[in-house]
Design a protein around this motif. Structure first.
Motif, PDB file in Angstrom:
ATOM      1  N   LEU A   1      -0.859   5.455   3.980  1.00  0.00           N
ATOM      2  CA  LEU A   1      -1.636   4.947   5.108  1.00  0.00           C
ATOM      3  C   LEU A   1      -3.114   4.894   4.695  1.00  0.00           C
ATOM      4  CD1 LEU A   1      -0.413   4.321   7.904  1.00  0.00           C
ATOM      5  CD2 LEU A   1      -1.314   6.509   8.666  1.00  0.00           C
ATOM      6  N   PRO A   2      -3.760   3.725   4.788  1.00  0.00           N
ATOM      7  CA  PRO A   2      -5.148   3.642   4.325  1.00  0.00           C
ATOM      8  C   PRO A   2      -6.092   4.556   5.097  1.00  0.00           C
ATOM      9  CG  PRO A   2      -4.352   1.491   5.099  1.00  0.00           C
ATOM     10  CD  PRO A   2      -3.230   2.437   5.230  1.00  0.00           C
ATOM     11  N   GLU A   3      -5.719   4.873   6.334  1.00  0.00           N
ATOM     12  CA  GLU A   3      -6.579   5.729   7.155  1.00  0.00           C
ATOM     13  C   GLU A   3      -6.732   7.133   6.575  1.00  0.00           C
ATOM     14  OE1 GLU A   3      -4.199   3.727   8.270  1.00  0.00           O
ATOM     15  OE2 GLU A   3      -4.593   2.990  10.291  1.00  0.00           O
TER      16      GLU A   3
ATOM     17  N   ALA B   1       2.306   2.730  12.201  1.00  0.00           N
ATOM     18  CA  ALA B   1       1.640   3.593  11.219  1.00  0.00           C
ATOM     19  C   ALA B   1       2.554   4.756  10.831  1.00  0.00           C
ATOM     20  CB  ALA B   1       0.329   4.117  11.791  1.00  0.00           C
TER      21      ALA B   1
ATOM     22  N   ALA C   1       0.848  -1.190   0.000  1.00  0.00           N
ATOM     23  CA  ALA C   1       0.000   0.000   0.000  1.00  0.00           C
ATOM     24  C   ALA C   1       0.882   1.238   0.000  1.00  0.00           C
ATOM     25  CB  ALA C   1      -0.897  -0.019   1.228  1.00  0.00           C
TER      26      ALA C   1
END
Lengths: 217, 74
Positions: free
Chosen positions: A7-9, A168, A4
């Protein structure tokens, strides 16, 4: 292997521009200007009233108290991000500390044992990661940002909360600063006196690291 | 021995262990990995001090893969 890129957040805060060093400097300046805009009118009011009528000094003192209290309240809000949270069961805390210890070096382990915060060098400065937030000391050590960011999962031990944030942060530092909410920005001394005494040496260490990083750049 | 661990209320739980020679263990690890991602966990591979990489497929050559919950601004 699929990796990825960010950060997907960050998808949950898609309206926020991705944080970088330039934006961070801008946010710091804006924070300082906003604080000044909140305090200067009270100081001017106190001065003006005293010039017009010296007997109005009690009102002027109240205005000065407001001017003093507003930055203090901001700093207190910032210091809240490093306040310790309730502990989990002793066994779980030990297991979590073991994992956290595997993720960081000796110096960071030692600082965490003393202060509860884990230092981490990044591109934006030196981070001090706590259980429900992180401090970022900018290169040179003259400004600190307090970020409120956490794992919204009840029952996690302290070490795991820090490890969540640390991983993260390492995966995407700019994304981490984008997801986190800014709670305070200003001079380290203003924050330091509002921090829990146990955590203060971590800020001192972060400032030292930020000064060294700045000199070596 | 590579490990897939999940940070949870116990500190952490080991969900799978595998070696490069054990294909069955690898399959079990991949299945466990996918289940956790479906449940909302994110996976991170540590790459030494200061470095980590978010992954969406299990890297079978990694020594340690850590599952974490999403973070959010407070």
């Amino acid at each position: 292997m699929s990796t990825a890129p960010a950060l997907p957040e960050t998808a949950a805060v898609h309206w926020r521009p991705r944080t970088d060093a330039r934006r961070l400097r801008g946010r710091g300046r804006t924070w300082t200007l906003t604080t000044a805009a909140h305090t200067v009118p009270f100081i001017a009011t106190a001065g003006g009233l005293f010039a017009l009528e010296p007997l109005s000094f009690p009102v002027g003192l109240a205005a000065l108290a407001h001017a003093w209290a507003i930055p203090e309240l901001y700093a207190r809000r910032g210091s809240n991000v490093v306040r310790p949270r309730p502990r989990a069961a002793a066994g779980a805390e030990e297991v979590a500390l073991g994992l956290l210890g595997d993720l960081v070096g000796h110096d960071a382990r030692e600082l965490h044992a003393r202060t509860g915060l884990v230092p981490e060098r990044g591109a934006l400065g030196v981070w001090l990661v706590a259980e429900a937030g992180a401090l970022l000391v900018t290169p040179g050590g003259r400004r600190v940002f307090c970020w409120c960011v956490k794992v919204p999962e009840p029952g996690l031990p302290s070490g795991d909360r820090i490890a969540h944030l640390l991983l993260a942060l390492r995966a995407d530092e700019a994304g981490f600063a984008t997801v986190a909410n800014l709670a305070f920005s200003g001079a380290p001394w203003r924050l330091r006196r509002r921090m829990p005494p146990r955590a203060r040496p971590a800020l001192d260490a972060g400032i030292r690291m930020a000064r060294v990083s700045s000199r070596s750049m | 021995m590579a490990r897939l661990i999940r940070m949870d209320s116990t500190g952490h739980s080991t969900l799978a262990e595998w070696t490069t020679e054990d294909a069955e263990a690898q399959e079990r690890a991949v299945a466990a990995f996918r289940r956790q991602l479906d449940e909302g966990y994110y996976a991170v591979v540590t790459e030494g001090e200061g470095h980590a990489r978010q992954v969406t497929e299990l890297p079978l050559d990694a020594e340690l893969v850590i599952l974490r919950r999403p973070i959010a601004g407070g």
